[in-house]
Write an enzyme that holds these catalytic residues in place. Structure first.
Site, PDB file in Angstrom:
ATOM      1  N   ALA A 260       0.581  -1.124  -0.058  1.00  0.00           N
ATOM      2  CA  ALA A 260      -0.053   0.049  -0.048  1.00  0.00           C
ATOM      3  C   ALA A 260       0.768   1.293   0.030  1.00  0.00           C
ATOM      4  O   ALA A 260       2.040   1.008   0.218  1.00  0.00           O
ATOM      5  CB  ALA A 260      -0.921   0.014   1.220  1.00  0.00           C
ATOM      6  N   MET A 261       0.286   2.359  -0.150  1.00  0.00           N
ATOM      7  CA  MET A 261       1.156   3.585  -0.314  1.00  0.00           C
ATOM      8  C   MET A 261       0.351   4.757   0.406  1.00  0.00           C
ATOM      9  O   MET A 261      -0.737   5.062   0.088  1.00  0.00           O
ATOM     10  CB  MET A 261       1.193   3.992  -1.894  1.00  0.00           C
ATOM     11  CG  MET A 261       2.075   5.122  -2.130  1.00  0.00           C
ATOM     12  SD  MET A 261       3.630   5.082  -1.328  1.00  0.00           S
ATOM     13  CE  MET A 261       4.078   6.699  -1.000  1.00  0.00           C
ATOM     14  N   ASN A 263       0.107   8.233   0.288  1.00  0.00           N
ATOM     15  CA  ASN A 263      -0.243   9.527  -0.351  1.00  0.00           C
ATOM     16  C   ASN A 263      -0.833  10.170   0.468  1.00  0.00           C
ATOM     17  O   ASN A 263      -1.791   9.862   1.225  1.00  0.00           O
ATOM     18  CB  ASN A 263      -0.816   9.233  -1.700  1.00  0.00           C
ATOM     19  CG  ASN A 263      -0.181   8.036  -2.433  1.00  0.00           C
ATOM     20  OD1 ASN A 263       0.870   8.201  -2.917  1.00  0.00           O
ATOM     21  ND2 ASN A 263      -1.185   6.923  -2.768  1.00  0.00           N
ATOM     22  N   GLU A 296      -0.107   2.673   7.106  1.00  0.00           N
ATOM     23  CA  GLU A 296      -0.110   3.802   6.081  1.00  0.00           C
ATOM     24  C   GLU A 296      -0.820   5.065   6.961  1.00  0.00           C
ATOM     25  O   GLU A 296      -0.309   5.947   6.638  1.00  0.00           O
ATOM     26  CB  GLU A 296      -1.154   3.424   4.964  1.00  0.00           C
ATOM     27  CG  GLU A 296      -0.626   2.235   4.057  1.00  0.00           C
ATOM     28  CD  GLU A 296       0.823   1.928   3.656  1.00  0.00           C
ATOM     29  OE1 GLU A 296       1.483   3.199   3.465  1.00  0.00           O
ATOM     30  OE2 GLU A 296       1.322   0.914   3.706  1.00  0.00           O
TER      31      GLU A 296
HETATM   32  N1  TRP Z   1       5.816   3.410   1.163  1.00  0.00           N
HETATM   33  C1  TRP Z   1       5.076   2.364   1.006  1.00  0.00           C
HETATM   34  C2  TRP Z   1       4.820   1.735   2.423  1.00  0.00           C
HETATM   35  O1  TRP Z   1       5.855   1.264   3.138  1.00  0.00           O
HETATM   36  C3  TRP Z   1       5.584   1.436   0.219  1.00  0.00           C
HETATM   37  C4  TRP Z   1       6.051   1.737  -1.123  1.00  0.00           C
HETATM   38  C5  TRP Z   1       7.283   1.906  -1.658  1.00  0.00           C
HETATM   39  C6  TRP Z   1       5.162   1.335  -2.245  1.00  0.00           C
HETATM   40  N2  TRP Z   1       7.296   1.908  -2.959  1.00  0.00           N
HETATM   41  C7  TRP Z   1       6.310   1.622  -3.454  1.00  0.00           C
HETATM   42  C8  TRP Z   1       4.163   0.907  -2.450  1.00  0.00           C
HETATM   43  C9  TRP Z   1       5.779   1.157  -4.343  1.00  0.00           C
HETATM   44  C10 TRP Z   1       3.661   0.591  -3.775  1.00  0.00           C
HETATM   45  C11 TRP Z   1       4.535   0.897  -4.821  1.00  0.00           C
HETATM   46  O2  TRP Z   1       3.997   2.014   3.136  1.00  0.00           O
HETATM   47 ZN    ZN Z   2       5.797   2.243   4.941  1.00  0.00          ZN
END
Ligand code: TRP
Ligand code: ZN
Length: 869
Positions: A260-261, A263, A296
């Site tokens: 997941a991400m 944003n 997240e």
């Molecule tokens: N930042 C995200 C997390 O750890 C993970 C993440 C990094 C990510 N690169 C990505 C998710 C590329 C999807 C695609 O929560």
């Molecule tokens: Zn993370």
């Protein structure tokens, strides 16, 4: 394409800043048009050109201060503007092709949904920009799309305006008031089912919560939404951190590279970590949904409000946020099983990474492809380092340090050193030495040596540390290691060292070695190290089976007790590997039988204690592993275990009441223990009967899958029948079918490769979907020991053939699946040769991605390095 590594030491602040971004996006499957209007300012006085990042973009026009601009050059990955003013408005128009974006970075179509993924460096696939986390800007986004097909248009922040056009399209305008790096940008367009709720923050703000899922999947979203509210509450109570916008949105998509991400205000999730109900999801799925939702959400403070200065600092946000989600999960479920779960990840995967050519500190020194550094080292070892801060500072000290971190750095892009400096204000301890955990890679090994004198009744225990050299670092220095320490005798008495070097149960090991002295001792004492896994280290403590069993009986720490039994199992498996399994004495079997009776009221601990260490865990404690002797030895031990303990296991299986399904900790522990026991009983004559009975009567996915897993290796015919039934039921549900794919791909059978080919022809399989690829090819490479490590090399070749195709589609996913091949050095020479042959095939491929190039070339270069170390 540049295969050149970037180095942490070469960091330079950006030559220009961007304070405001306005995007105007007209969505189109193959030609989405983007107008980007940027407020740019030169930082300081210099005459450098403005170098913007861009990747796979079709440039249409460039204007500076409203006038057409000609002084630019374009390269593969840059747009370079010469002689720009000190402050100006830059307008860039470009096009992208979401439909043909299979790498799933930037803007892409997932089924019929447009979505974006910008971390780490995906924003440059949307428009030209300073694509680095230390450039923070406010964003205003206007999206246009066909109203009927894409009724929902989302971006970060608050909706400030919208309207309809006459041609059947509509538009919306979103504004995010918090300056952010572009990796947190997101945009979504689709037609969803919506779940809504509200959360009132501690200071009385009402936050709208919105969860967007595929049409028809609404009933599977309730648990995720409830988890979100629990996470919001927990972060207020534990860290005093409140949510800061009026709306928090989560969108579930089916095509996604990772979990997941985070944003800003608009999380995008792999649907696997959102959708869950009793019928389709296991207890483990529920657990994962809650922990990823929380992870997240927690990023909003640790990641978004305070972000990373550069990508070498990734653990600043990831290690800290994983630690926070682990704390949360422990509070929501239970501490012990969580701790064991994370220790398994460390031992099975992180120790392997540290021992491999990809070894790196939690703050890496050099990187070719950033996507390769979203690793178990940065995330999970990173979280272990934060946990050690917590141990050193204590609960209150840690909280004070966190408060200071936010007080100093809210709204900034900072470094791991900044984090350490904030923590330093909350403790008398000098953290300089401790901070070496950020720069030194490798797994420290803690050893004990003992000296006992019967005459003087004195006992000395020397605890020493040593970190073996790694691929990236030839010499190592002593670390500052909090070693939780207990000391017992065979009757269960506990002893304290005379100089009280052990304080509150912890020895601060800051030198190469420390000796503890004990007096009035009547038998050699048993040192019990690293309670609750107090540091990410290996322990070499030459204990007899009898001593290990004493630890199980008498140690204070439940993790130590579990771990002692794991060592007993490992010892037994060694006996089988040497062909002397029949020499395991009756007293050992009796002791294991006693474990079952003494812990029958603690199903959480008992369930974990009855798990035999995996092949992967066993491998990490051994060198030059021959999979075709270790794996069968493990299986022989499992068989003996089931045979010897059949009556006890049968009683236990029958005694565990599971009742109608509910997801709560007590019920989870019961199901977990019962399924572990079923796994053993499947190896007895009752195997076929018990597994099909459980499968047929199950009212939930945990027990259905438990039955399938138990049948998998033990009763092949039953397994086949049940698998056919399972497929009939779930044929139209790819997320559930992934479990079926995974079970087939990890089944050890002679014709596994033709099975894998059949799976790839399944109507639900597609190389374009990372979940499917991971379920079939990934699980085979990581977990089908016999198939992947087939003596002929056919398993290695199969995976490599696939990676050659996958690399053209999705390099990020390909580079993850190549991991087991890159860890060739841990296997016996014959396997090493076969694995390297395949790695060489990959390296020889024309147009190999940066992602695979970095991992494969490092792995092959390891040969010369390993001679040095
Ligand atoms: N930042 C995200 C997390 O750890 C993970 C993440 C990094 C990510 N690169 C990505 C998710 C590329 C999807 C695609 O929560
Ligand atoms: Zn993370």
């Amino acid at each position: 394409m540049s295969m050149q590594a970037k180095k942490r030491a070469d960091y330079q602040p950006p030559a220009f800043s961007i304070s405001d971004v306005k995007l105007d996006v007209r969505l189109h499957p193959t030609a989405t048009n983007i107008i980007s209007t940027l407020a740019v300012a030169r930082n300081g006085s210099h005459d450098h050109a403005l170098e913007l990042d861009g990747d796979k973009l079709k440039l249409i026009s460039v204007e500076v201060a409203g006038e057409a601009f000609e002084h630019f050059t374009q390269t593969d990955d840059k747009l370079v503007l010469e002689n720009v003013p000190d402050t100006f408005t830059l307008t860039i128009v470009n096009e992208v092709d979401p439909q043909n974006n299979q790498a799933l970075e930037g803007l892409y179509l997932s089924q019929n949904t447009y979505c974006t993924q910008c971390e780490a460096e995906g924003f440059r696939r949307i428009t030209y920009y300073l694509d680095r986390p230390d450039v923070l800007a406010t964003f205003e986004v206007t999206m246009h799309a066909d109203k009927e097909t894409y009724p929902t248009l989302l971006a970060n922040g608050n909706l400030i305006d919208k309207g309809d056009n006459e041609d059947g399209t509509h538009w919306v305008k979103w504004q995010d008031p918090f300056p952010k790096p572009c990796y947190l940008f997101a945009m979504v367009a689709g037609d969803f089912d919506l779940l809504q709720d509200t959360f009132t923050t501690a200071s009385g703000n009402d936050v709208k919560l919105e969860l967007y899922v595929d049409k028809g999947k609404k009933h599977r979203g309730d648990f995720a939404l409830a988890s979100l509210k629990r996470a919001m509450k927990w972060d207020e109570e534990t860290y005093g951190l409140e949510y800061d916008l009026d709306i928090y949105m989560i969108v579930a998509v089916d095509f996604f590279n990772m979990g997941a991400m985070e944003n800003k205000g608009l999380n995008i999730f792999n649907s696997k970590f959102v959708l869950a109900d009793q019928q389709s999801a296991t207890d483990e799925d529920f657990f994962n949904v809650e922990s990823v939702i929380a992870h997240e959400y927690f990023h909003n403070w640790t990641g978004n409000r305070v972000t990373c200065r550069d990508w070498f600092q990734l653990s600043l946000k990831e290690g800290l946020t994983v630690f926070r989600d682990q704390q949360f999960s422990a509070d929501m479920t239970s501490a012990l099983s969580n701790r064991i779960k994370h220790v398994r990840v460390m031992r099975e995967h992180q120790f392997a990474e540290d021992a491999s050519a990809m070894s790196h500190p939690i703050r890496p020194e050099e990187v070719i492809e950033m996507n390769n550094f979203y690793t178990v080292t940065v995330y999970d070892k990173g979280a272990e380092v934060i946990r050690m801060f917590h141990t050193l500072l204590g609960e209150d000290g840690f909280r004070r340090g966190m408060d200071e971190y936010f007080r100093r750095h809210d709204g900034q892009a900072v470094t791991c050193d900044d984090f350490v400096a904030a923590m330093q204000t909350a403790t008398e301890l000098d953290l300089t030495h401790f901070a070496r955990w950020y720069s030194q890679s490798g797994t420290p090994v803690i050893t004990t040596t003992t000296r006992y004198s019967e005459d003087s009744r004195l006992m000395d225990i020397t605890i020493a540390q040593h970190t073996p050299p790694t691929a990236d670092q030839g010499t190592k220095q002593p670390l500052f290691i909090p070693v939780a320490f207990d000391c017992i005798d065979s009757k269960g008495n506990h002893y304290s060292d005379v100089d009280s070097k052990v304080k509150d149960g912890v020895l601060m090991l800051d030198a190469p070695s420390v000796t503890l002295h004990f007096t009035e001792v009547d038998e050699p004492l048993i040192p019990v190290l690293l309670g609750n896994f107090s540091a990410p280290a290996k322990v070499k403590n030459a204990l007899s089976v009898e001593q290990l069993l004493s630890i199980f009986k008498y140690a204070n720490d439940a993790f130590n007790r579990w771990d002692a039994l794991q060592s007993v199992y490992s010892w037994c498996i060694d006996e089988f590997e040497q062909g002397q399994g029949d020499q395991i004495s009756a007293s050992v079997w009796q002791a294991l039988s006693d474990v079952i009776s003494s812990e029958k009221d603690n199903l959480e601990l008992l369930g974990e204690c009855l798990v035999i260490p995996s092949f992967e865990t066993l491998s990490q404690a051994r060198v030059l592993v021959d999979p075709n002797t270790l794996n069968p030895a493990r299986e022989l031990f499992c068989k003996a275990f089931a045979t010897q303990l059949e009556p006890e296991l049968t009683n236990l299986y029958e005694a565990i009441e599971t009742g109608t399904y509910a997801y709560n900790q007590q019920a989870v522990n019961a199901r977990r223990c019962r399924n572990v026991v079923l796994g053993h009983l499947a190896r007895t004559s009752k195997g076929a009967e018990l597994t099909s009975e459980q499968f047929t009567s199950a009212d939930n996915m945990t027990d259905s899958l438990g039955a399938l897993k138990a049948a998998q290796g033990a009763v092949p015919e039953t397994f086949e029948t049940l698998m056919q039934q399972f497929e009939k039921t779930w044929n139209n549900d790819p997320l559930v079918l992934d479990k079926w794919f995974g079970l087939h791909a990890t089944t050890e059978r002679d014709d596994i490769l033709s099975q894998l080919s059949l799976l790839q022809q399944h109507p639900q399989f597609t190389i374009n979907n990372p979940n499917r690829v991971r379920a079939v090819i990934g699980t085979f490479a990581f977990f089908n020991t016999a198939g992947f490590h087939d003596k002929s090399g056919s398993g290695y070749k199969f995976v490599t053939d696939y990676l050659l195709k996958l690399d053209e589609v999705n390099p990020q996913v390909a580079a993850r699946i190549v991991t087991p091949l890159t860890q060739w050095h841990n296997y016996a020479p014959a396997y090493q040769t076969l694995m390297k042959t395949q790695l060489n095939r990959l390296l020889g491929k024309e147009g190999l991605s940066k992602d695979l190039f970095e991992k494969v070339s490092k792995s092959l270069a390891y040969e010369t390095i390993s001679e040095r170390i």
